[in-house]
Design a protein around this motif. Structure first.
Motif, PDB file in Angstrom:
ATOM      1  N   HIS A 107      18.721  -1.953   1.184  1.00  0.00           N
ATOM      2  CA  HIS A 107      18.681  -3.199   1.973  1.00  0.00           C
ATOM      3  C   HIS A 107      19.966  -3.373   2.764  1.00  0.00           C
ATOM      4  CE1 HIS A 107      18.526  -7.501   2.842  1.00  0.00           C
ATOM      5  NE2 HIS A 107      19.480  -7.754   1.978  1.00  0.00           N
ATOM      6  N   VAL A 108      21.080  -3.203   2.098  1.00  0.00           N
ATOM      7  CA  VAL A 108      22.382  -3.365   2.755  1.00  0.00           C
ATOM      8  C   VAL A 108      22.606  -2.256   3.782  1.00  0.00           C
ATOM      9  CG1 VAL A 108      24.874  -3.320   2.357  1.00  0.00           C
ATOM     10  CG2 VAL A 108      23.385  -4.614   0.809  1.00  0.00           C
ATOM     11  N   GLY A 109      22.153  -1.035   3.447  1.00  0.00           N
ATOM     12  CA  GLY A 109      22.337   0.100   4.355  1.00  0.00           C
ATOM     13  C   GLY A 109      21.376   0.105   5.531  1.00  0.00           C
ATOM     14  N   GLY A 110      20.465  -0.877   5.543  1.00  0.00           N
ATOM     15  CA  GLY A 110      19.569  -0.990   6.699  1.00  0.00           C
ATOM     16  C   GLY A 110      18.444   0.035   6.706  1.00  0.00           C
ATOM     17  N   VAL A 111      18.157   0.639   5.559  1.00  0.00           N
ATOM     18  CA  VAL A 111      17.127   1.682   5.548  1.00  0.00           C
ATOM     19  C   VAL A 111      15.929   1.315   4.676  1.00  0.00           C
ATOM     20  CG1 VAL A 111      18.728   3.542   6.079  1.00  0.00           C
ATOM     21  CG2 VAL A 111      18.318   2.930   3.677  1.00  0.00           C
ATOM     22  N   GLN A 112      15.835   0.038   4.304  1.00  0.00           N
ATOM     23  CA  GLN A 112      14.693  -0.333   3.468  1.00  0.00           C
ATOM     24  C   GLN A 112      13.437  -0.470   4.324  1.00  0.00           C
ATOM     25  OE1 GLN A 112      14.578  -4.132   0.973  1.00  0.00           O
ATOM     26  NE2 GLN A 112      14.651  -2.477  -0.508  1.00  0.00           N
ATOM     27  N   ARG A 113      12.404   0.213   3.884  1.00  0.00           N
ATOM     28  CA  ARG A 113      11.133   0.140   4.599  1.00  0.00           C
ATOM     29  C   ARG A 113      10.174  -0.724   3.790  1.00  0.00           C
ATOM     30  NH1 ARG A 113       9.708   6.366   5.470  1.00  0.00           N
ATOM     31  NH2 ARG A 113      10.019   6.306   3.225  1.00  0.00           N
ATOM     32  N   LEU A 114       9.908  -1.915   4.251  1.00  0.00           N
ATOM     33  CA  LEU A 114       8.979  -2.784   3.541  1.00  0.00           C
ATOM     34  C   LEU A 114       7.572  -2.523   4.044  1.00  0.00           C
ATOM     35  CD1 LEU A 114      11.135  -6.012   3.399  1.00  0.00           C
ATOM     36  CD2 LEU A 114      10.712  -4.342   1.604  1.00  0.00           C
ATOM     37  N   PRO A 115       6.574  -2.759   3.177  1.00  0.00           N
ATOM     38  CA  PRO A 115       5.192  -2.520   3.604  1.00  0.00           C
ATOM     39  C   PRO A 115       4.882  -3.291   4.875  1.00  0.00           C
ATOM     40  CG  PRO A 115       5.280  -2.968   1.255  1.00  0.00           C
ATOM     41  CD  PRO A 115       6.655  -3.226   1.809  1.00  0.00           C
ATOM     42  N   PRO A 116       4.091  -2.682   5.757  1.00  0.00           N
ATOM     43  CA  PRO A 116       3.847  -3.284   7.078  1.00  0.00           C
ATOM     44  C   PRO A 116       3.272  -4.698   6.994  1.00  0.00           C
ATOM     45  CG  PRO A 116       2.468  -1.320   6.709  1.00  0.00           C
ATOM     46  CD  PRO A 116       3.456  -1.390   5.601  1.00  0.00           C
ATOM     47  N   ASP A 117       2.450  -4.982   5.968  1.00  0.00           N
ATOM     48  CA  ASP A 117       1.852  -6.318   5.941  1.00  0.00           C
ATOM     49  C   ASP A 117       2.838  -7.375   5.461  1.00  0.00           C
ATOM     50  OD1 ASP A 117       1.928  -5.486   3.361  1.00  0.00           O
ATOM     51  OD2 ASP A 117       0.022  -6.411   2.810  1.00  0.00           O
ATOM     52  N   TRP A 118       4.052  -6.955   5.176  1.00  0.00           N
ATOM     53  CA  TRP A 118       5.053  -7.960   4.843  1.00  0.00           C
ATOM     54  C   TRP A 118       5.700  -8.555   6.092  1.00  0.00           C
ATOM     55  CZ3 TRP A 118       8.111  -6.422  -0.182  1.00  0.00           C
ATOM     56  CH2 TRP A 118       7.194  -6.357  -1.237  1.00  0.00           C
TER      57      TRP A 118
END
Lengths: 320, 320, 320, 320
Positions: C85-96
């Motif tokens: 999250h902090v590193g900017g690389v978190q991929r959340l599910p598209p429907d979020w």
């Protein structure tokens, strides 16, 4: 014995000398495998004369070298068994219909990629926030590598392999832990063996340590070990080798000559993009080489294309 | 549509006709791979001219064909990441010493062997309490196979591969689910392609179904599919093929012609000891074959030697 | 030291004396938990005066007692992290949807049920082909137990708990490995503590061994240990105890007094249907008991209802 | 329908109003569980009259609500089976000695903590780089949370539980997806039920959705759902509730009223330190409440103390 601070000056000098960043463009994801040209592949296949294929993989299972801690041995778990079939308790999926005498075995493996015979991927080591080709290390996140994941090597690892049996050349069963294999060792052994290594080849170094520890592993997978000196990095770089592998857990000499942890890896993986192979069981191949007098062969060692992985278990085959 | 009871008379006739029990002695654990002689390996390597290597593996990850249920797609889980390294929270093992700028990526995969591109092992299918070579099926228990586990094939799968593009020969993108590929299909396609298959070869059958379903898999991994008719079993047996693979989840036609579940498997695995490959992604290889006019190649497809496993994920490479 | 053949005559005599087969009907799946009546539950809750809840679970993680081999410590693996999250690389599910400042942590644990603090289920031990209540042992197949799986206990384990601190009564930090705790030990300790055990209670035995080995486990999880003598089985049976737990890996004394492996288990699980708890960390609870002079409490120790499982990790809470 | 950008102004206002940062000091790792005093625990135990314990957990296994994708259902894998014991192929560890008639069942579960009935941990949600109590989100790295991991709650979750059956109050089997449960709904339902909630209580909200979807889950675990409005956050905060749970996958209404993903979570977890329970199967408990006219009970719902985990599977028991 804790490592001291690394000799950063020497490390940075090696990085400067050997870096391949941007050599194959800013988007390259395969590193030194670029050295393996079509001519090299065809030449490697032409080495096959005897039609003999020999595995360099350890079995994946409870007899492996891991002793718990950082990594564990692979665990294979059965979802369907013949014992269930015989015991009359096998439940087959409903759409498989009435199955008469049919029974099935099926299983799943929990596989730490680097538990046994393996390729390190280009997402395995970082240096000061950067990974291979200068990309941000954060591209290897909890979902795996979005740059240079192991699956980028899916077509690779059909190449010429050369075994360099340094232990045999020294006349010992195994080199001592802490022994740094230098350029002189490699060149003298190659000369004695009557072969050379060059562009696109895989250099496979035998220290004898795996054979000595087999079945009574002790600190094999994590402790002191013989291995390549950082002095060999420029030599590897100049010769444009595509891959380097060995029969130890870390390939490079441990403890490190530079005082810090894994300087060879730091130069090789994030900066050179060099494929490193570890825990290769070269015993049978070495025997064949010595009996035949030929230390070169076709190496086939395809990765498992696990998306985003930082390494891959591998069953490398030497074909003579 | 549930399968009816199998046509047991026909099934037993095929078993009688094709069984290899005791052909290679009572202790044999490799089955039809015995057909791959040293001459065959050398001959296969001699097919390499262009130096081009092409993978036939699907990526292992969340985009795979499994939709939950019997099997799931492989899950790769990170134990060390570059994001942790950059975020300053990476904890390296204490014996790695002060590590300066070093960071590592490391991971473990939960891998159902048969989730994607795979070899069925000889412990994968039983019939009436028996496994390959007539051994008791209970030898595949919760700890895996103590007979003919996949690791027994550790040196195998360097061989001649022949692609048989039945879909292209029929002039369709993909054969229909339920279409049984017969001997006529194989022979006509081979003749049109100008090649043959024989002792020790791997026959690789393209139906086109994987390409049609790619990315929108539906019931690809478990539903109706085109595939080999049981009529091809005696033909395969006579020709002494060592392996047969295809681009569907089950290789044989589904639903089965004989009414029961998996009669082809029942003959092939426990009785012939034949290596079966499933979910092979042959799209790129087929393209190369058609462009070059050559449908034969060196196939290298080593198993992962997971002790006692009933199958293995594989990255099969075709080398031209 | 290998166990000798068990004293089968004594073992069979104990089985005859203590068996509960058919006591609660031919279809019973909860065993001695039947002793825990509604009155017993209400009475147990009435023991709570101080409002203090204390865990008897070890942490589940790399510091656990397993040293590799038969079982491994639980491994928790992150699928989403704050570092990503902090590193900017978190991929959340598209429907979020567009998530602004949102980040998530998420994880999966590989949990051998019996790696640490646990309940043995009624599918954990068999004798001569039979499991609890006389059912065929094959009902525990590769898909788990279809009879008396741990999920059958989903409503259970709210009951009166009684700590019996045998180590303290002997005036030692820990009983010696191999020491068999007999009926005299239990009765003398209970008398000294001023309490008794009876119908529907959980008897929790402190040997001190876990505290002695904490953090330097050695052969704690698999080696010699103090524990209950088989002589206590009739005593437990007469008193209609519902559960017995201890701070060792196997509850019963090891090596066994009867020469064979696990005679206490053989009587208790398949024949009595008795719930056994192992590797309970009773240190803090024992301290509270001694300070307060009260050795009875409300025990809440719900299982994880994993369908078909032969055991369950548990976080048992003593409430005073 | 993708969420729009969240109404950040309202979200930030709620954060300001409800934040508990530093309320229990800068090192607090348990959040609102601080509201559960010893008096509250003793008072909760005193609610037990009938001696009836009822689970609110879904079974953990293939029948669970996950449909693949972000999370999968728990997978239990057997390492030892009764079928192997009966089939004569069970291999017991050598130090178990000659084992006569002994057989064992043993297993391991691959358990995504949040696949079914669960507690969200305080490492589960971050906001703008911060986690609970204002600590850096990067403290949840690939090795798990080094702050406020679920194991910090090891002694918790013995408390008063109050069921608020909003669906029954509305006279429907289940509230509609997208229905936001407001303060009015909660207060009216509580009044109709004749009870209240207060300091240290667990509020358990029934929407009916789980019962409606049971066995035919569809998009239950990830799609639109009825749930708590963000308007209830100040109400929860003022009442000093310790935990809030529901029978939906996400507790809060989905899609969100504020346009962005999970605003309730963003306020509750990182800012309030509030324990959230999801996918609680309250059907049987609701039935008991309605039959008895009592909607309050002793709740026991201990976490699994998996070190560093961001959540925990739980088997919550309501004791009447």
């Amino acid at each position: 014995m804790p490592d001291a601070r690394p000799d950063l000056e020497r490390l940075r000098s090696l990085i400067d000398e050997c870096s391949n960043w941007d050599r194959w463009g800013p988007d390259d994801q395969v590193g030194t495998l670029n050295h393996v040209t079509a001519e090299a592949v065809a030449g490697a296949a032409a080495l096959v004369r005897d039609g003999v294929s020999i595995s360099m993989a350890l079995d994946l299972g409870p007899s492996g070298p891991q002793q718990g801690g950082f990594r564990v041995n692979p665990v294979n778990l059965m979802r369907e068994t013949g014992a269930d079939h015989v015991g009359g308790v096998q439940r087959l999926p409903p759409d498989w219909g009435p199955t008469g005498g049919l029974g099935v075995g099926d299983d799943v493996v929990i596989l730490p990629h680097q538990a046994a015979t393996q390729w390190d991927g280009l997402g395995h080591v970082f240096w000061e926030g950067r990974m291979w080709n200068g990309k941000p290390a954060a591209r290897v996140g909890a979902h795996g590598a979005t740059y240079a994941g192991i699956e980028q090597w899916r077509h690779q690892f059909v190449m010429r392999g050369v075994l360099v049996d340094v232990a045999a050349h020294h006349g010992v069963a195994a080199l001592e832990p802490g022994y740094p294999i230098g350029v002189d060792d490699l060149e003298a052994t190659l000369e004695a063996q009557g072969c050379d290594v060059g562009t696109g080849d895989a250099l496979i170094v035998r220290t004898g340590m795996l054979e000595e520890r087999r079945g009574d592993w002790g600190d094999y997978a994590g402790g002191p070990a013989p291995g390549l000196s950082v002095d060999t990095l420029p030599w590897i770089h100049e010769r444009r080798l595509a891959a380097v592998a060995s029969d130890t857990w870390g390939l490079e000499v441990r403890p490190s000559e530079l005082g810090g942890a894994f300087p060879f890896h730091v130069v090789a993986i994030p900066h050179m993009g060099l494929a490193l192979g570890e825990i290769w069981d070269v015993a049978a191949v070495a025997g064949y080489c010595h009996r035949s007098g030929r230390f070169e062969f076709l190496l086939v060692a395809p990765v498992l294309p696990v998306v985003g992985a930082a390494g891959s278990a591998v069953n490398p085959l030497a074909v003579f």
